[in-house]
Design a protein around this motif. Structure first.
Motif, mmCIF file in Angstrom:
data_model
loop_
_atom_site.group_PDB
_atom_site.id
_atom_site.type_symbol
_atom_site.label_atom_id
_atom_site.label_comp_id
_atom_site.label_asym_id
_atom_site.label_seq_id
_atom_site.Cartn_x
_atom_site.Cartn_y
_atom_site.Cartn_z
ATOM 1 N N ILE A 157 -1.413 -7.038 1.303
ATOM 2 C CA ILE A 157 -2.712 -7.525 0.845
ATOM 3 C C ILE A 157 -2.911 -8.965 1.295
ATOM 4 O O ILE A 157 -2.021 -9.804 1.150
ATOM 5 C CB ILE A 157 -2.804 -7.434 -0.691
ATOM 6 N N ALA A 158 -4.088 -9.246 1.827
ATOM 7 C CA ALA A 158 -4.374 -10.607 2.299
ATOM 8 C C ALA A 158 -4.845 -11.504 1.163
ATOM 9 O O ALA A 158 -4.618 -12.707 1.170
ATOM 10 C CB ALA A 158 -5.428 -10.568 3.402
ATOM 11 N N SER A 159 -5.509 -10.913 0.154
ATOM 12 C CA SER A 159 -6.047 -11.719 -0.940
ATOM 13 C C SER A 159 -6.188 -10.864 -2.199
ATOM 14 O O SER A 159 -6.507 -9.670 -2.112
ATOM 15 C CB SER A 159 -7.408 -12.299 -0.558
ATOM 16 N N ILE A 160 -5.944 -11.498 -3.360
ATOM 17 C CA ILE A 160 -6.167 -10.811 -4.646
ATOM 18 C C ILE A 160 -7.284 -11.506 -5.415
ATOM 19 O O ILE A 160 -7.423 -11.316 -6.622
ATOM 20 C CB ILE A 160 -4.887 -10.778 -5.510
ATOM 21 N N LYS A 161 -8.068 -12.329 -4.716
ATOM 22 C CA LYS A 161 -9.068 -13.166 -5.373
ATOM 23 C C LYS A 161 -10.032 -12.358 -6.230
ATOM 24 O O LYS A 161 -10.264 -12.682 -7.401
ATOM 25 C CB LYS A 161 -9.837 -13.966 -4.322
ATOM 26 N N THR A 162 -10.590 -11.296 -5.662
ATOM 27 C CA THR A 162 -11.580 -10.507 -6.401
ATOM 28 C C THR A 162 -10.958 -9.832 -7.609
ATOM 29 O O THR A 162 -11.495 -9.911 -8.727
ATOM 30 C CB THR A 162 -12.207 -9.446 -5.479
ATOM 31 N N ALA A 163 -9.824 -9.172 -7.417
ATOM 32 C CA ALA A 163 -9.156 -8.483 -8.521
ATOM 33 C C ALA A 163 -8.724 -9.471 -9.600
ATOM 34 O O ALA A 163 -8.840 -9.199 -10.800
ATOM 35 C CB ALA A 163 -7.951 -7.702 -8.000
ATOM 36 N N PHE A 164 -8.234 -10.631 -9.176
ATOM 37 C CA PHE A 164 -7.769 -11.636 -10.138
ATOM 38 C C PHE A 164 -8.941 -12.160 -10.970
ATOM 39 O O PHE A 164 -8.858 -12.259 -12.200
ATOM 40 C CB PHE A 164 -7.081 -12.782 -9.397
ATOM 41 N N ASN A 165 -10.037 -12.511 -10.301
ATOM 42 C CA ASN A 165 -11.205 -13.024 -11.018
ATOM 43 C C ASN A 165 -11.770 -12.003 -11.995
ATOM 44 O O ASN A 165 -12.214 -12.352 -13.098
ATOM 45 C CB ASN A 165 -12.287 -13.457 -10.029
ATOM 46 N N ASP A 166 -11.756 -10.732 -11.607
ATOM 47 C CA ASP A 166 -12.234 -9.672 -12.500
ATOM 48 C C ASP A 166 -11.348 -9.577 -13.742
ATOM 49 O O ASP A 166 -11.841 -9.387 -14.872
ATOM 50 C CB ASP A 166 -12.257 -8.321 -11.776
ATOM 51 N N ALA A 167 -10.039 -9.697 -13.563
ATOM 52 C CA ALA A 167 -9.105 -9.637 -14.693
ATOM 53 C C ALA A 167 -9.299 -10.836 -15.616
ATOM 54 O O ALA A 167 -9.228 -10.705 -16.845
ATOM 55 C CB ALA A 167 -7.669 -9.585 -14.188
ATOM 56 N N VAL A 168 -9.551 -12.004 -15.039
ATOM 57 C CA VAL A 168 -9.798 -13.209 -15.843
ATOM 58 C C VAL A 168 -11.037 -13.016 -16.709
ATOM 59 O O VAL A 168 -11.050 -13.394 -17.896
ATOM 60 C CB VAL A 168 -9.966 -14.441 -14.925
ATOM 61 N N LYS A 169 -12.069 -12.396 -16.141
ATOM 62 C CA LYS A 169 -13.285 -12.133 -16.914
ATOM 63 C C LYS A 169 -13.015 -11.138 -18.033
ATOM 64 O O LYS A 169 -13.489 -11.312 -19.162
ATOM 65 C CB LYS A 169 -14.376 -11.597 -15.985
ATOM 66 N N ALA B 39 6.978 2.216 -3.866
ATOM 67 C CA ALA B 39 6.647 1.389 -2.705
ATOM 68 C C ALA B 39 6.407 2.249 -1.465
ATOM 69 O O ALA B 39 7.152 3.196 -1.198
ATOM 70 C CB ALA B 39 7.772 0.394 -2.442
ATOM 71 N N ARG B 40 5.379 1.905 -0.717
ATOM 72 C CA ARG B 40 5.044 2.654 0.496
ATOM 73 C C ARG B 40 5.107 1.783 1.747
ATOM 74 O O ARG B 40 4.824 2.262 2.844
ATOM 75 C CB ARG B 40 3.650 3.262 0.352
ATOM 76 N N CYS B 41 5.429 0.499 1.575
ATOM 77 C CA CYS B 41 5.588 -0.377 2.729
ATOM 78 C C CYS B 41 6.611 -1.455 2.397
ATOM 79 O O CYS B 41 7.174 -1.464 1.305
ATOM 80 C CB CYS B 41 4.243 -0.986 3.152
ATOM 81 N N SER B 42 6.865 -2.340 3.313
ATOM 82 C CA SER B 42 7.920 -3.334 3.130
ATOM 83 C C SER B 42 7.505 -4.481 2.217
ATOM 84 O O SER B 42 8.351 -5.265 1.784
ATOM 85 C CB SER B 42 8.349 -3.898 4.488
ATOM 86 N N TYR B 43 6.213 -4.597 1.922
ATOM 87 C CA TYR B 43 5.731 -5.690 1.091
ATOM 88 C C TYR B 43 5.741 -5.305 -0.385
ATOM 89 O O TYR B 43 5.378 -4.180 -0.749
ATOM 90 C CB TYR B 43 4.321 -6.113 1.505
ATOM 91 N N VAL B 44 6.118 -6.267 -1.222
ATOM 92 C CA VAL B 44 6.207 -5.993 -2.659
ATOM 93 C C VAL B 44 4.823 -5.777 -3.259
ATOM 94 O O VAL B 44 4.610 -4.846 -4.036
ATOM 95 C CB VAL B 44 6.934 -7.155 -3.381
ATOM 96 N N VAL B 45 3.888 -6.646 -2.919
ATOM 97 C CA VAL B 45 2.508 -6.495 -3.397
ATOM 98 C C VAL B 45 1.730 -5.757 -2.322
ATOM 99 O O VAL B 45 1.474 -6.300 -1.242
ATOM 100 C CB VAL B 45 1.861 -7.865 -3.687
#
Length: 369
Positions: A273-285, A260-266
């Motif tokens: 991170i504000a959004s994982i939409k792109t990474a998530f959709n790519d993984a679904v594909k 970890a390099r910051c206080s946030y888990v993700v």
């Protein structure tokens, strides 16, 4: 000009109280978008704040009694009331569709014919495709809520409140992942650390993606074995709970904590991170799955609990539902005992124990030509 204006420390209101040539004055933007300033009969700052509020309220009460507000003004009034809440962000994005069509109208001008015209002409500006009934239901519902809020704030008369008919609300999608599909998705995400961690969190905590992305390490308690998705002063943030840490999630979080390099888990590159939409959709594909969104993770977690026979009230607590009836309405059908007693009541086993086997249906002969 000797002006030393400051925002009142005592009231969070849309006006400024300050000094002008030794007198207390109030300044605010009027209905025409121009600055109005009034001298206040006050000796102290506290008196000035009270008189300022009274003068500001007097102005707008008089204006609302003499003039009618357009939809754009009332929409903005409601939008400002939702500031800092998820609904506010959604409403801000809906402004681009609602305001160009309804913005310059007065509420009393809105009728069924106008709403039908909006529905028929509402297209996606990028794709050119017609908007779904679900989106229309949400947008017109937001407009209705904004006008009702205006009535509550006495900016609109009940007599001018239109009835806004919406398309039927579509049935919620009942998509959830089976164990095999979960394995495929995790495998597709395993080389994208922040996504892999987020998916594990969503499935193990049944948390919404917003709650998972806002999770910080100080709310991950390895000693007690809990993950706390609740944020202090989380007004407007629904469906959050403090839940036990599963064995698998503990393994993943301990590994993540190590780099970890910051206080946030993700995190990504040491930042939240504000959004994982792109990474998530790519993984679904890559996993060759269909109709899977981050919210499906929360739904999947709840379905697994229900199928395991967990009590609805305990599932509700895990999901952060304030009303167990919401949980029952959505997930009771997945419970192994769902309507089992009722089915037993209409079971006719006693009538078939001594019966004769069903006769084979006679085949209809086709006459020869």
């Amino acid at each position: 000009m000797d002006e030393d204006f400051f925002i009142s420390k005592h009231y969070q209101s849309p006006f400024k109280v300050g000094r002008l040539r030794g007198d207390w004055v109030v300044t605010f933007t009027n209905a025409e978008g121009k600055r109005s300033r009034f001298k206040l009969d006050a000796e102290t700052e506290g008196e000035a704040n009270i008189r300022a509020y009274e003068r500001w309220k007097e102005y707008w009460d008089k204006y609302s009694s003499e003039k009618k507000f357009r939809v754009a003004t009332l929409w903005t009034l409601y939008l400002e009331s939702l500031e800092g809440r998820p609904a506010g962000k959604k409403m801000a994005s809906e402004s681009g569709a609602i305001l160009p069509f309804f913005g310059e109208l007065y509420p009393a001008d809105i009728n069924d014919e106008l709403v039908d015209k909006y529905i028929k002409n509402r297209f996606n500006r990028k794709s050119g495709k017609a908007i779904s009934d679900g989106t229309l239901w949400t947008e017109l519902g937001r407009l209705r809520d904004a006008l009702r809020y205006a009535v509550k704030k006495k900016r609109l008369s009940k007599d001018d409140l239109p009835v806004i008919k919406r398309p039927g609300k579509p049935a919620p999608k009942d998509r959830y992942l089976n164990d095999q599909e979960i394995g495929k998705l995790l495998k597709a995400a395993q080389h994208v650390p922040h996504l892999y961690i987020a998916i594990h969190l969503m499935l193990a905590t049944a948390g919404r993606i917003s709650a998972v992305l806002e999770l910080e390490w100080d709310r991950v308690d390895f000693e007690r074995g809990t993950v706390n998705l609740i944020v202090v002063n989380d007004k407007g943030k629904k469906g959050r709970a403090c839940v036990p840490m599963t064995r698998a999630l503990r393994v993943i979080l301990l590994e993540a904590k190590g780099f970890a390099r910051c206080s946030y888990v993700v995190e990504w590159n040491g930042k939240p991170i504000a959004s994982i939409k792109t990474a998530f959709n790519d993984a679904v594909k890559r996993a060759k799955l269909k109709d899977v969104t981050p919210h499906v993770m929360r739904h999947t977690a709840a379905v697994r609990m229900a199928e395991a026979g967990c009590e609805m009230r305990r599932i509700a607590a895990y999901l952060g539902h304030t009303d167990v009836r919401t949980t029952e309405r959505i997930y009771a059908k997945f419970h192994p005992e769902h309507l089992k007693k009722e089915a037993d009541a209409v079971d006719l086993s006693n009538h078939i124990d001594e019966r004769e086997p069903l006769a084979k249906p006679a085949r209809k002969r086709t006459p020869k030509k």
